[in-house]
Design an enzyme around this catalytic site. Structure first.
Site, PDB file in Angstrom:
ATOM      1  N   ARG A 167      -5.803  -5.211  -6.107  1.00 31.68           N
ATOM      2  CA  ARG A 167      -5.967  -4.071  -7.003  1.00 31.68           C
ATOM      3  C   ARG A 167      -5.401  -4.428  -8.377  1.00 31.68           C
ATOM      4  O   ARG A 167      -4.184  -4.532  -8.551  1.00 31.68           O
ATOM      5  CB  ARG A 167      -5.232  -2.859  -6.446  1.00 31.68           C
ATOM      6  CG  ARG A 167      -5.255  -1.618  -7.354  1.00 31.68           C
ATOM      7  CD  ARG A 167      -4.368  -0.541  -6.749  1.00 31.68           C
ATOM      8  NE  ARG A 167      -4.376   0.697  -7.496  1.00 31.68           N
ATOM      9  CZ  ARG A 167      -3.667   1.785  -7.146  1.00 31.68           C
ATOM     10  NH1 ARG A 167      -2.911   1.761  -6.071  1.00 31.68           N
ATOM     11  NH2 ARG A 167      -3.708   2.888  -7.868  1.00 31.68           N
ATOM     12  N   ASP A 447       5.324   5.526  -5.213  1.00 37.15           N
ATOM     13  CA  ASP A 447       4.876   4.622  -6.265  1.00 37.15           C
ATOM     14  C   ASP A 447       4.731   5.411  -7.557  1.00 37.15           C
ATOM     15  O   ASP A 447       5.211   6.547  -7.662  1.00 37.15           O
ATOM     16  CB  ASP A 447       3.586   3.892  -5.872  1.00 37.15           C
ATOM     17  CG  ASP A 447       2.384   4.828  -5.704  1.00 37.15           C
ATOM     18  OD1 ASP A 447       2.465   6.009  -6.108  1.00 37.15           O
ATOM     19  OD2 ASP A 447       1.355   4.371  -5.184  1.00 37.15           O
TER      20      ASP A 447
END
EC number: 2.3.3.9
Length: 540
Positions: A167, A447
């Protein structure tokens, strides 16, 4: 621009050397990413301007809706290209940062897929990013291993590891440590370009890549941009068109109205859409920031079974299965609590219920954040999903109107919810400034999306004069003055916990200042990590 007439590529200037640079930033690799930047940089800038213009229209009252000019794509009978065999079964995926030990543990977790996250789970210090790219190269070569001198443990990738999907960072981000023409290059093109240049051919030779997750896409024009990058990059490195397969993180409110169009633009390269639920909540708040009809209650009350979140999840399944690609479910962020079996069982029971909801809706897989959750999620999908996926199960009976994608949750804002948002935002950002992107907070692996939701909710409540229910049962109007008192109280708690040395080493003062400025800004800042990036670079 025709492929046979490339613009001249300016040589990149790397502003700092970090461990691994000699392996990652080779002359040929730098030439490749400079070529990508030279060819696509201006296009990317235009897309970001288009984002800003759309947000201005929404701020003035034009709510998101299905696009009339793409009605034929939405109603057309077509399917994306075939999904490769390596991606057919994705029932449990684990996500995490590109730290070497965590990558090895994730690859060995028993999950079908590991998403190596260079974005929300990785603090983008240059040393972290280059180390992550070096880890990808070592994964390619079968040399991804670690002997930890502190613990005496050795870490090796097992014989049958999870499939790796990379990613890159979002289109809105820049890499300030690499300049081209005197300007920071695109973080997306930097991350993607280096990984493809170094690993693309080797992964393609084994049928295990190159595969990507694409974050933060807001419109089908951005999907078209990525598709053109893929076409050009594949030709440059000698891969057949369509070799790259991407899963789009459907984590922005505008993109929810353009799912068919996003798949259409990437139809030769797309493998699925994923429900990025935390970023999606943040995007909902950010997109509808000027509209008091869409003020949300505290995060704990934003459940997936209700309001705009339920509709969003349903539309992902419906659209994906109609187009022949995977619908990937959301993240389970729970982490084990050492020595507390009761707390663990309670957390795992919530994960089981969440995954049962997802597989029942038709999702083809889900995300977890910790290896101990892999068997919990897999047990649910194994019991409920007989084949490798559920693409064969259509959901065309679901009639989803635009207003359903905007319907806000109903609920309350409590004093506990208010202080939790302040605490989590400061704690996460302080860790991010220390170079950690995946942070355990309150038994959850958090996150960047968590910090974004927390500070965006605080801004929304302040902007629209929300009322907070106190522990006494009384109500109090949320104000900038009260915010200052609460931030100060949080700083005192951190000082008591860590002491002055730990407080300063942890960069808590910088984190608190960035959070408070973002919450009190006249216009909600797009991304708090963009504001914090200069501080991170100075500390790196």
């Amino acid at each position: 621009m025709p492929l046979d007439r490339p613009p001249p590529a300016l040589p990149p200037v790397v502003l700092r050397a970090v461990p691994g640079s000699d392996h990652v930033l080779t002359p040929d690799a730098l030439a490749f990413i400079a070529d990508l930047q030279g060819r696509f940089g201006l296009r990317l800038h235009a897309l970001m301007v288009a984002r800003a213009r759309r947000q201005e229209r929404i701020d003035r009252g034009e709510l998101p809706d299905y696009l009339p000019q793409t009605k034929e794509i939405r109603q057309g009978i077509w399917r994306a290209a075939e999904i490769p065999a390596a991606l057919e079964d994705r029932r449990v995926e684990i996500t995490g940062p590109v730290d070497r030990k965590m990558m090895i543990n994730a690859l060995n977790s028993g999950a079908r897929v590991f998403m190596a996250d260079f974005e929300d789970a990785t603090s983008p210090s240059f040393s972290n990013l280059i180390a992550g790219q070096k880890n990808l190269i070592d994964y390619r070569d079968g040399t991804l291993e670690l002997d930890d001198p502190d613990s005496g443990k050795s870490y090796r990738v097992a014989a049958d590891p999870a499939l790796l999907i990379m990613r890159p960072r979002g289109l809105h981000l820049s890499e300030s440590n690499v300049l081209i023409g005197g300007q920071p290059m695109s973080a997306s093109l930097f991350d993607f370009g280096l990984s493809l240049f170094h690993c693309g051919r080797a992964l393609a030779a084994t049928g295990r890549g190159p595969f990507y997750y694409l974050p933060k896409i807001e419109a089908h024009g951005e999907a078209r941009f990525w598709n053109e990058v893929f076409v050009y990059a594949q030709e440059k490195v000698g891969l057949a068109n369509g070799t790259i397969k991407a899963t789009v993180l459907l984590e922005t409110l505008p993109a929810a109205f353009e799912m068919d169009e996003i798949i259409w633009e990437l139809r030769d390269h797309i493998a699925g859409l994923n429900c990025g639920r935390w970023d999606y909540i943040f995007s909902y708040i950010k997109t509808l920031r000027n509209h008091d009809a869409y003020v949300l209650p505290e995060r704990a009350q934003l459940v997936m079974e209700d309001a705009f979140l339920a509709t969003y999840a349903a539309r992902v399944v419906k659209v994906c299965h109609r187009r022949g690609i995977h619908a990937m479910g959301g993240m389970s962020a729970a982490i084990p609590v050492k020595g507390d079996d009761a707390a663990n069982e309670e957390a795992f029971a919530k994960v089981r219920a969440d995954k049962k909801r997802e597989v029942g809706m038709g999702f083809d897989g889900c995300w977890v954040a910790h290896p101990d959750l892999v068997p919990v999620a897999q047990e649910v999908f194994d019991a409920e999903m007989s084949g490798p996926n559920q693409i064969r199960k259509p959901r065309q009976e679901w009639n989803i109107k635009p207003a359903m994608l905007l319907k806000p949750h109903q609920g309350t804002i409590t004093e506990a919810g208010l202080t939790t948002n302040i605490s989590v935002a400061i704690e996460y950002l302080a860790n991010w400034l220390q170079g950690r992107g995946a942070v355990p907070i309150n038994n959850q692996m958090e996150d960047a999306a968590t910090a974004e939701i927390s500070r965006a909710q605080l801004w929304q409540w302040l902007r629209h004069g929300a009322t907070v229910t106190l522990e006494s049962g009384e109500e109090r109007l949320f104000s900038a003055e009260w915010l200052g008192e609460l931030v100060q109280a949080e700083i005192v708690r951190i000082l008591e916990r860590l002491g002055p040395n730990g407080f300063h080493r942890g960069h808590y003062a910088s984190a608190a200042r960035i959070v408070q400025e973002a919450v009190t800004a006249p216009v909600l800042p797009d991304f708090i990590t963009v504001q914090a990036y200069d501080v991170l670079n100075a500390l790196d």
